[in-house]
Design an enzyme around this catalytic site. Structure first.
Site, PDB file in Angstrom:
ATOM      1  N   GLN A 190     -41.857  35.033 -44.440  1.00  0.00           N
ATOM      2  CA  GLN A 190     -42.075  34.376 -45.727  1.00  0.00           C
ATOM      3  C   GLN A 190     -42.986  35.202 -46.624  1.00  0.00           C
ATOM      4  O   GLN A 190     -42.711  35.402 -47.799  1.00  0.00           O
ATOM      5  CB  GLN A 190     -42.666  32.986 -45.526  1.00  0.00           C
ATOM      6  CG  GLN A 190     -43.122  32.300 -46.811  1.00  0.00           C
ATOM      7  CD  GLN A 190     -42.018  32.130 -47.845  1.00  0.00           C
ATOM      8  OE1 GLN A 190     -40.845  32.015 -47.491  1.00  0.00           O
ATOM      9  NE2 GLN A 190     -42.380  32.132 -49.120  1.00  0.00           N
ATOM     10  N   GLU A 191     -44.088  35.707 -46.055  1.00  0.00           N
ATOM     11  CA  GLU A 191     -45.097  36.383 -46.867  1.00  0.00           C
ATOM     12  C   GLU A 191     -44.633  37.758 -47.346  1.00  0.00           C
ATOM     13  O   GLU A 191     -44.940  38.152 -48.479  1.00  0.00           O
ATOM     14  CB  GLU A 191     -46.391  36.544 -46.047  1.00  0.00           C
ATOM     15  CG  GLU A 191     -47.009  35.253 -45.552  1.00  0.00           C
ATOM     16  CD  GLU A 191     -47.714  34.468 -46.638  1.00  0.00           C
ATOM     17  OE1 GLU A 191     -48.019  35.061 -47.690  1.00  0.00           O
ATOM     18  OE2 GLU A 191     -47.953  33.275 -46.435  1.00  0.00           O
ATOM     19  N   THR A 192     -43.941  38.495 -46.498  1.00  0.00           N
ATOM     20  CA  THR A 192     -43.596  39.882 -46.833  1.00  0.00           C
ATOM     21  C   THR A 192     -42.125  40.197 -46.572  1.00  0.00           C
ATOM     22  O   THR A 192     -41.749  41.362 -46.465  1.00  0.00           O
ATOM     23  CB  THR A 192     -44.459  40.868 -46.009  1.00  0.00           C
ATOM     24  OG1 THR A 192     -44.206  40.666 -44.608  1.00  0.00           O
ATOM     25  CG2 THR A 192     -45.936  40.661 -46.293  1.00  0.00           C
ATOM     26  N   ARG A 213     -40.206  28.919 -44.461  1.00  0.00           N
ATOM     27  CA  ARG A 213     -41.005  29.137 -43.249  1.00  0.00           C
ATOM     28  C   ARG A 213     -40.408  28.379 -42.061  1.00  0.00           C
ATOM     29  O   ARG A 213     -40.293  28.913 -40.949  1.00  0.00           O
ATOM     30  CB  ARG A 213     -42.447  28.666 -43.462  1.00  0.00           C
ATOM     31  CG  ARG A 213     -43.273  29.513 -44.401  1.00  0.00           C
ATOM     32  CD  ARG A 213     -44.712  29.023 -44.409  1.00  0.00           C
ATOM     33  NE  ARG A 213     -45.427  29.430 -45.593  1.00  0.00           N
ATOM     34  CZ  ARG A 213     -46.118  30.573 -45.720  1.00  0.00           C
ATOM     35  NH1 ARG A 213     -46.157  31.409 -44.704  1.00  0.00           N
ATOM     36  NH2 ARG A 213     -46.746  30.859 -46.846  1.00  0.00           N
ATOM     37  N   HIS A 216     -44.118  33.555 -40.280  1.00  0.00           N
ATOM     38  CA  HIS A 216     -44.933  33.629 -41.493  1.00  0.00           C
ATOM     39  C   HIS A 216     -44.794  34.995 -42.170  1.00  0.00           C
ATOM     40  O   HIS A 216     -44.780  35.080 -43.404  1.00  0.00           O
ATOM     41  CB  HIS A 216     -46.384  33.311 -41.174  1.00  0.00           C
ATOM     42  CG  HIS A 216     -46.616  31.881 -40.785  1.00  0.00           C
ATOM     43  ND1 HIS A 216     -46.253  30.825 -41.589  1.00  0.00           N
ATOM     44  CD2 HIS A 216     -47.154  31.328 -39.655  1.00  0.00           C
ATOM     45  CE1 HIS A 216     -46.573  29.681 -40.990  1.00  0.00           C
ATOM     46  NE2 HIS A 216     -47.117  29.960 -39.819  1.00  0.00           N
TER      47      HIS A 216
END
Length: 482
Positions: A149-151, A320, A146
């Protein structure tokens, strides 16, 4: 509509209606129109409503260590807490370095260990035979999928100019510590600040502060900063509301992600409990395709945008899943036969109506608006568990009492309630009890079947009554002496 004036001054003993516990409610001698309830009654209500063992497990998962202990954590320190030592064993600093070669300098292994140390349940021990080391490793790898994907950098391996080390995209986590396009001093994500609502009463925005995404989970909006601050600073929301930059520039940048990992967002489970199988999906969830596996963690994080058939080929969930599968293969994380990496076959939680489901647990309190004829004004003077966010959490000690007293003013037209250590029920000493039956009280509510002593005789109520003196006929019937 509730009849507020009919019973505005009564004392109610809730013992005649099935399905709710006895509770004595008295007029508040210090506040006209207000009421007092005994602390023991309120605590009993809260305990009864959260008797399911999952509430204790959720609360345990969110337990924290003091920041004094956390800030003494260093790699390989002999004094490190046990769960930190487990992380150092299953995910040593060399593995951290392997997955963070593009990471921002604000993310360090030491800060990661401190974030872990804040929460004893993350990579904690199990006493029922589950493999704590395997669950720990799977939890970390899930988090990194995750993070990527997020950062992440999202740079193709073949792009040698921007990715000279030819890193896999799942090796490119934690590149951004602040949301792209935002910097300290900017007032981003202040939507809702200053409104006259319970969120602003509980988590008031600070002047000159922006609540844009920061940290590994890109924490955003004042209500999330406030809730996270309460978890980090012993219930003090103001620390991060006044200084949100700490979520970027300290070990909180990783603790925010672990806090999210451990927090259930009813009816969504905590991601940890999906991974370690503490959570058991309800029948409605199973019918909606929601079960074990990485795909459900996507639904927990961002199901409304990334899950469901319509999002099967969308970039975010595809990324992801690709990152998870690359990491799981590299770290040899076993995937059970009943686990699915995808969530396109799942109904997003936001579209799944679970209200009223008896096999789904909720984690927020709200006023119980059901009508209670034996209580003042028909109000319940109780709170109930609901499937949406409110000012009061079932996982925070003392929040049930705050809900009953409407601490944040979130229940419109709710009676003024004060909790006291003990009540002194009003009695008339001139009419002593007969046969152990309490004396009639002019301020007490009675319902059909209730018995009272009055002037040396026993009476039984034929229906709801308050203020009607026994011996005058309706609504009291004399009980003949035996």
């Amino acid at each position: 509509m509730l009849n507020i004036t009919r019973c505005a001054w009564l004392v109610a003993a809730a013992c005649a209606l099935p399905g709710h516990a006895a509770m004595t409610i008295q007029p508040d001698p210090e506040l006209a129109g207000g009421y007092v309830i005994a602390q023991a009654d309120v605590e009993a209500q809260a305990q009864a409503k959260t008797a399911n063992p999952m509430y204790a497990l959720w609360s345990k998962a969110l337990a924290t260590r003091s920041n004094t202990i956390v800030e003494a954590i260093y790699p390989r320190a002999a004094s490190n807490p046990d769960n930190v030592k487990r992380v150092e064993r299953v995910f040593p600093e060399s593995e951290w370095d392997f997955l963070t070669q593009m990471a921002a300098p604000e993310y360090t292994y030491e800060r990661f260990l401190r974030a872990v140390g804040k929460f004893p349940a993350f990579c904690g021990e199990y006493t029922d035979g589950r493999d704590a080391d395997a669950i720990c490793k799977k939890s970390i790898i899930t988090a990194f999928a995750h993070f990527a994907q997020e950062t992440g950098g999202h740079i193709a391996k073949e792009n040698v100019s921007d990715n000279p080390l030819a890193l896999e995209e799942w090796q490119q986590a934690l590149v951004h510590v602040r949301e792209m396009g935002w910097a300290e001093g900017q007032l981003g994500y202040t939507t809702g600040c200053g409104q006259n609502d319970w969120q602003n009463k509980k988590w008031p925005c600070a002047s000159g502060q922006g609540y844009f995404g920061r940290g590994a989970k890109q924490l955003s909006y004042h209500f999330n900063y406030g809730a996270f601050s309460e978890a980090m600073f012993d219930g003090d929301a103001s620390v991060l509301l006044n200084n949100p930059g700490l979520v970027a520039d300290s070990w909180l940048n990783l603790a925010s992600a672990i806090w999210f990992f451990l927090t259930p967002q009813a009816p969504k489970p905590a991601m940890l409990h999906v991974i370690d199988r503490t959570w058991v999906p309800s029948q409605r969830e199973q019918d909606a395709g929601i079960g074990y596996g990485f795909g459900t963690t996507i639904n927990v994080i961002n199901g409304g945008i990334e899950c469901g058939e319509q999002n099967k080929d969308k970039g975010q969930p595809v990324n992801r899943i690709r990152y998870w599968e690359g990491l799981a293969a590299h770290y040899q994380i076993p995937v059970a036969s009943d686990e699915k990496n995808t969530c396109w076959q799942q109904t997003p939680y936001g579209s799944l109506n679970l209200n009223g489901a008896t096999d789904v647990l909720y984690t927020n309190w709200d006023g119980n608006w059901k009508y209670y004829p034996d209580r003042p004004g028909g109000y319940s003077f109780e709170c109930e568990l609901v499937g949406f966010q409110t000012a009061y959490s079932a996982l925070v000690p003392g929040d049930y009492q705050k809900c009953v007293t409407n601490f944040y003013g979130s229940h419109a037209n709710w009676p003024k309630v004060r909790i006291v250590a003990e009540l002194t029920p009003p009695t008339d000493p001139s009419t002593p009890p007969v046969g152990g039956v309490a004396a009639w009280s002019a301020t007490q509510v009675y319902v059909a079947g209730d018995k009272v002593s009055f002037q040396g005789a026993l009476y039984q109520a034929k229906w709801w009554t308050q203020g009607n003196e026994p011996g005058q006929g309706d609504p009291w019937a004399l009980i003949p002496a035996s």
